[in-house]
Motif scaffolding. Structure first.
Motif: not given
Length: 156
Positions: A42-59
């Protein structure tokens, strides 16, 4: 886990995988997202949930410790002239891991105010957010839902 194995993720275009892998708290989080699907649409045209398998690393802003949040939720708002994309970093966390991982929750609370974003694509606006830990029970889940609610409130 009752209800968790009855979600057919092969039919969910918002989930990157055909199954729910991970800990019990991660599976509870997938079910929570499943339960919020209609509100998100109802709020977003698209939404995607990604299980982070070493794709994103924050510091960590304070010490530089590396952290890979379990999930990244991408949201693209409806009715925006420029494409507005929100990225939410989400970490389901069992109570037994809280004492050694509380620094991660502190870091996630700082993401919105301290993250520095670089625009790679003209005409797109990006915002990043870190949410409190998700945990199926207790105060932790109350905090998560309170922080997530503004993202799924219908603006009509």
């Amino acid at each position: 886990m009752p209800g968790l194995d009855q979600i057919d993720l092969t039919r969910k275009d918002w989930h990157a995988y055909d199954d729910s892998y991970g800990t019990d708290q991660e599976k509870h989080f997938i079910k929570y997202m499943h339960d919020q699907e209609a509100r998100l649409r109802g709020v977003y045209d698209d939404f995607y949930l990604l299980r982070n398998e070493k794709a994103v690393k924050l510091y960590d802003f304070d010490t530089g410790r590396a952290f890979e949040p379990d999930f990244v939720l991408f949201l693209r708002k409806k009715g925006q002239e420029a494409s507005t994309i929100l990225q939410l970093f989400i970490e389901p966390k069992g109570d037994q891991l809280r004492p050694q991982d509380d620094w991660k929750q502190d870091f996630l609370a700082q993401v919105k105010s301290q993250a520095k974003l670089e625009t790679l694509f003209q005409g797109r606006n990006y915002s990043v957010y870190g949410l409190p830990f998700f945990n199926e029970g207790g105060q932790t889940n109350t905090d998560f839902k309170a922080a997530f609610e503004p993202f799924i409130e219908s603006k009509t």
